[in-house]
Design a protein around this motif. Structure first.
Motif, short mmCIF file in Angstrom:
data_model
loop_
_atom_site.label_atom_id
_atom_site.label_comp_id
_atom_site.label_asym_id
_atom_site.label_seq_id
_atom_site.Cartn_x
_atom_site.Cartn_y
_atom_site.Cartn_z
N GLY A 129 88.67 -5.89 112.09
CA GLY A 129 89.96 -5.28 112.37
C GLY A 129 90.59 -4.57 111.18
O GLY A 129 91.63 -3.94 111.33
N GLU A 130 89.97 -4.64 110.03
CA GLU A 130 90.52 -3.97 108.84
C GLU A 130 89.85 -2.61 108.66
O GLU A 130 88.66 -2.44 108.92
N VAL A 131 90.63 -1.64 108.20
CA VAL A 131 90.11 -0.30 107.91
C VAL A 131 90.50 0.04 106.48
O VAL A 131 91.63 -0.21 106.05
N PHE A 132 89.56 0.61 105.75
CA PHE A 132 89.77 0.95 104.35
C PHE A 132 89.55 2.45 104.17
O PHE A 132 88.88 3.08 104.96
N ALA A 133 90.11 3.00 103.10
CA ALA A 133 89.90 4.42 102.79
C ALA A 133 89.12 4.52 101.49
O ALA A 133 89.36 3.77 100.54
N LEU A 134 88.18 5.46 101.46
CA LEU A 134 87.40 5.75 100.27
C LEU A 134 87.76 7.13 99.75
O LEU A 134 87.95 8.06 100.54
N LYS A 135 87.81 7.24 98.44
CA LYS A 135 88.01 8.54 97.80
C LYS A 135 86.74 8.88 97.03
O LYS A 135 86.26 8.09 96.22
N PHE A 136 86.18 10.05 97.34
CA PHE A 136 85.02 10.58 96.64
C PHE A 136 85.49 11.74 95.77
O PHE A 136 86.15 12.65 96.26
N ARG A 137 85.15 11.71 94.50
CA ARG A 137 85.42 12.84 93.60
C ARG A 137 84.10 13.37 93.09
O ARG A 137 83.25 12.61 92.64
N PHE A 138 83.94 14.68 93.19
CA PHE A 138 82.68 15.32 92.83
C PHE A 138 82.87 16.19 91.59
O PHE A 138 83.86 16.91 91.48
N ASP A 139 81.90 16.12 90.69
CA ASP A 139 81.92 17.05 89.57
C ASP A 139 80.88 18.13 89.81
O ASP A 139 80.18 18.11 90.83
N SER A 140 80.79 19.07 88.90
CA SER A 140 79.92 20.23 89.11
C SER A 140 78.43 19.87 89.09
O SER A 140 77.60 20.69 89.47
N SER A 141 78.08 18.66 88.68
CA SER A 141 76.66 18.29 88.65
C SER A 141 76.24 17.45 89.86
O SER A 141 75.10 16.99 89.92
N TYR A 142 77.14 17.27 90.84
CA TYR A 142 76.75 16.61 92.09
C TYR A 142 75.76 17.53 92.81
O TYR A 142 75.95 18.73 92.83
N PRO A 143 74.68 17.07 93.37
CA PRO A 143 74.26 15.70 93.62
C PRO A 143 73.35 15.11 92.55
O PRO A 143 72.84 14.00 92.73
N ILE A 144 73.13 15.83 91.46
CA ILE A 144 72.30 15.26 90.39
C ILE A 144 73.00 14.03 89.82
O ILE A 144 72.37 13.01 89.57
N SER A 145 74.30 14.10 89.64
CA SER A 145 75.06 12.92 89.22
C SER A 145 75.86 12.40 90.41
O SER A 145 76.24 13.17 91.31
N SER A 146 76.11 11.13 90.40
CA SER A 146 76.81 10.49 91.51
C SER A 146 78.27 10.94 91.57
O SER A 146 78.86 11.32 90.55
N PRO A 147 78.86 10.86 92.74
CA PRO A 147 80.30 11.08 92.83
C PRO A 147 81.02 9.85 92.28
O PRO A 147 80.44 8.77 92.18
N ALA A 148 82.28 10.02 91.89
CA ALA A 148 83.13 8.88 91.56
C ALA A 148 83.70 8.40 92.89
O ALA A 148 84.37 9.16 93.59
N VAL A 149 83.39 7.16 93.25
CA VAL A 149 83.80 6.63 94.55
C VAL A 149 84.63 5.37 94.32
O VAL A 149 84.24 4.51 93.53
N GLN A 150 85.76 5.30 95.01
CA GLN A 150 86.57 4.09 94.94
C GLN A 150 87.37 3.93 96.22
O GLN A 150 87.57 4.90 96.95
N PHE A 151 87.76 2.69 96.49
CA PHE A 151 88.65 2.46 97.61
C PHE A 151 90.04 2.91 97.22
O PHE A 151 90.46 2.75 96.08
#
Length: 152
Positions: free
Chosen positions: A49-71
């Motif tokens: 019953g819980e819903v969470f939100a994720l924020k993805f931040r991408f830099d210019s080297s995505y997808p070679i480097s991972s996105p910054a991901v956090q709740f």
């Protein structure tokens, strides 16, 4: 157009055409720097019953480097209480660090995090949560997490 922009455009087009897996919704993808998605854990879990939100931040080297991901943690959203999620929303998950691969996508990260939450048996904060949150950088990618517990 940069490699990052082309890749994110393809991922966004795929989401718009194919939709998202059950329990995952695209909330906002107005640009190719920050996206927001909601995540609901399905089935009989401690997060039912819980819903969470994720924020993805991408830099210019995505997808070679991972996105910054956090709740997202704000007046509307809270982070799940989980041994690999700090109360500021930072996530200790190897796929966001040393096990990142360019074949991973925004949706595959969401599915992995959904699975991580679904397998949790007890809501508890990570050891050292208060100290980490007090000293954490704003960008979780600047943290050097130790990945040693795959049992949660």
């Amino acid at each position: 157009m940069s490699v990052s922009t082309r890749r994110l455009q393809k991922e966004l087009t795929d989401i718009q055409k194919q939709g998202t897996p059950v329990g995952i919704k695209l909330l906002n993808a107005d640009d190719f720097q920050t996206w927001h998605l909601s995540l609901e854990v399905l089935g009989d879990t401690v997060y039912q019953g819980e819903v969470f939100a994720l924020k993805f931040r991408f830099d210019s080297s995505y997808p070679i480097s991972s996105p910054a991901v956090q709740f997202v943690v704000d007046d509307t959203w809270k982070a799940p209480v989980h041994p690999h999620v700090y109360s500021n929303g930072h996530i200790c998950a190897s796929i966001l660090g040393n096990e990142w691969s360019p074949v991973l996508s925004v949706i595959s990260v969401c599915v992995t995090l959904q699975s991580m939450l679904a397998s949790c048996k007890k809501k508890e904060l990570p050891p050292g949560n208060d100290r980490y949150v007090k000293n954490a950088p704003e960008n979780p990618k600047k943290t050097r997490f130790e990945y040693h517990d795959d049992n949660v």
